[in-house]
Design a protein around this motif. Structure first.
Motif, PDB file in Angstrom:
ATOM      1  N   ARG A   1      10.533 -14.966 -36.308  1.00 20.56           N
ATOM      2  CA  ARG A   1       9.217 -14.437 -36.678  1.00 20.56           C
ATOM      3  C   ARG A   1       8.239 -14.856 -35.587  1.00 20.56           C
ATOM      4  O   ARG A   1       8.063 -16.039 -35.318  1.00 20.56           O
TER       5      ARG A   1
ATOM      6  N   GLU B   1      -0.677 -12.869 -38.333  1.00 22.78           N
ATOM      7  CA  GLU B   1       0.480 -12.247 -38.970  1.00 22.78           C
ATOM      8  C   GLU B   1       1.724 -12.470 -38.111  1.00 22.78           C
ATOM      9  O   GLU B   1       1.633 -12.607 -36.892  1.00 22.78           O
ATOM     10  N   TYR B   2       2.885 -12.474 -38.765  1.00 22.41           N
ATOM     11  CA  TYR B   2       4.150 -12.679 -38.057  1.00 22.41           C
ATOM     12  C   TYR B   2       4.968 -11.398 -38.050  1.00 22.41           C
ATOM     13  O   TYR B   2       5.064 -10.699 -39.060  1.00 22.41           O
ATOM     14  N   THR B   3       5.549 -11.098 -36.906  1.00 22.03           N
ATOM     15  CA  THR B   3       6.413  -9.926 -36.750  1.00 22.03           C
ATOM     16  C   THR B   3       7.859 -10.385 -36.630  1.00 22.03           C
ATOM     17  O   THR B   3       8.165 -11.307 -35.876  1.00 22.03           O
ATOM     18  N   GLU B   4       8.761  -9.721 -37.363  1.00 28.18           N
ATOM     19  CA  GLU B   4      10.172 -10.115 -37.331  1.00 28.18           C
ATOM     20  C   GLU B   4      10.912  -9.385 -36.220  1.00 28.18           C
ATOM     21  O   GLU B   4      10.791  -8.166 -36.060  1.00 28.18           O
ATOM     22  N   ASN B   5      11.690 -10.150 -35.449  1.00 23.97           N
ATOM     23  CA  ASN B   5      12.505  -9.591 -34.367  1.00 23.97           C
ATOM     24  C   ASN B   5      13.923 -10.135 -34.446  1.00 23.97           C
ATOM     25  O   ASN B   5      14.156 -11.228 -34.958  1.00 23.97           O
TER      26      ASN B   5
END
Length: 421
Positions: free
Chosen positions: A399, A406-410
């Motif tokens: 994340r 905000e956190y983005t999932e990769n």
């Protein structure tokens, strides 16, 4: 309230705990004397009443005899030496629960976890000590080469070796198939070629029920390896549904069927003998009784099937193990709520030239899974890494924080390096 996982360590046998109720025993003794005195008085009154009643009865019989012209000869009662108690002609007791237990026990196994733990020594340092804990598991299926067993993650975590014991008391070494620490679930595999024909004839695959249809008040039956003594059965009811416990990311079934140490990973059944839950924990305080918990099988089904289909994990020699190349800090549930971060491993430092650095992982990212297996702390991540050698490539779920918090999932592929890289 303290939530106690219900795997069992022999050195924690409750029978060996000291009795801390010495003061109460004195008072109980006094109560016993008072109770005994009252009991003796009651018995004496009963005897007096019996004698008076007997005399009155005999007198009335004599008067009745004279009035009716009857005579009687006093005869002493003779003792017959061959008198016996009346017993049932059938030795079999028909019981639905007994039948359910008989049919289900072949699908429940005992699991022994041998591990090495660091403990504080007498002189203040630390030393390694071999530790044994025991739990339970449920046979849920098989593939071409393996028998598959579901249990709790806390039953198998930290293991050096796992041993599965079947209904016929034969034991076989097992390997981890997959784990999900957040849901406290794990699947282990046993090589079918190591299981004897006679054992295969006696064991069975459990029948799954629909836990979404259970109702409060209906029958609940728990089967598991309580205290490591072997399989035992307890009964009760479904006390509640939708319960939450810290550390388990799923709403649980509550039951008053006894869930004892060693029951972890065992089966919670309905009145049809179907598995509706996987026993996992109990509330362990002096003021609480009959509060055990199980993971609902319907909510766990997708996770279990995912774990069943993972590649069986074989541990790599320590000198050959791979490293991601980071320093990490645990993001606990409390930390997650406080700082609005995902739970997992916070990357506090990235080793230059290491696998994580080459994959583009930066400080501030949070690692949440490796090859599809969730990790909620550094210990869980390190435990997963022991199955991978340097030079192998793993997929990390991370994340990444953004400017707005905000956190983005990769998904990131990382080639594992040597220690320190």
């Amino acid at each position: 309230m303290e939530n106690q996982y219900t795997y069992y360590k022999p050195e924690q046998d409750p029978q060996n705990q000291p009795n801390m109720g010495g003061g109460d025993m004195g008072r109980q003794g006094q109560h016993r004397k008072n109770g005994a005195s009252k009991l003796i008085k009651t018995i004496c009154l009963g005897l007096v009443f019996g004698l008076v009643a007997s005399a009155a009865f005999q007198t009335s019989n004599m008067v009745a005899g004279k009035l009716l012209g009857k005579t009687s000869n006093t005869k002493q009662t003779e003792t017959v030496s061959n008198t016996k108690l009346t017993t049932s002609s059938s030795s079999t007791v028909n019981s639905d629960i007994a039948n359910i237990a008989k049919n289900t026990m072949p699908s429940v196994v005992s699991i022994t976890n041998m591990s090495v733990q660091e403990v504080q020594s007498f002189f203040g340092g630390t030393q390694e000590r071999q530790s044994e804990s025991v739990g339970s598991g449920i046979i849920i299926g098989q593939n071409d080469s393996e028998l598959l067993i579901v249990t709790n993650n806390h039953v198998v975590e930290g293991n050096d070796t796992l041993t599965v014991s079947f209904i016929d008391e034969t034991s076989v070494e097992a390997n981890v198939k997959g784990t999900d620490p957040n849901k406290d679930l794990a699947v282990v595999a046993v090589d079918l070629s190591k299981v004897g024909e006679s054992t295969l004839d006696q064991i069975a695959v459990a029948t799954m029920g629909d836990s979404s249809q259970i109702q409060v008040g209906e029958t609940a039956i728990a089967i598991g390896n309580a205290l490591g003594y072997g399989q035992s059965v307890t009964t009760g009811i479904i006390s509640a549904t939708g319960r939450e416990l810290d550390g388990i990311d799923v709403k649980l079934i509550q039951t008053d069927a006894a869930i004892n140490p060693g029951n972890s990973g065992g089966a919670l059944l309905n009145a049809k003998g179907e598995v509706i839950g996987i026993n996992t924990a109990k509330v362990a305080t002096d003021s609480v009784e009959g509060m055990g918990y199980a993971i609902p099988i319907s909510e766990a089904q997708e996770t279990i099937e995912n774990l069943m289909n993972q590649e069986t994990k074989m541990k790599v020699d320590e000198k050959d193990r791979g490293y991601i190349g980071i320093q990490g800090v645990d993001v606990t549930e409390d930390t997650s709520k406080m700082y609005n971060m995902p739970t997992g491993v916070y990357v506090s430092e990235v080793s230059s030239g290491g696998g994580a650095d080459k994959a583009g992982i930066t400080k501030g990212c949070v690692i949440t899974a490796i090859n599809g297996t969730s990790v909620n702390d550094m210990e869980a991540l390190q435990e997963q890494l022991q199955y991978y050698a340097k030079g192998e490539t793993v997929t990390l779920t991370i994340r990444v924080p953004g400017n707005n918090g905000e956190y983005t999932e990769n998904q990131v592929e990382v080639k594992l390096g040597s220690a320190g890289k």
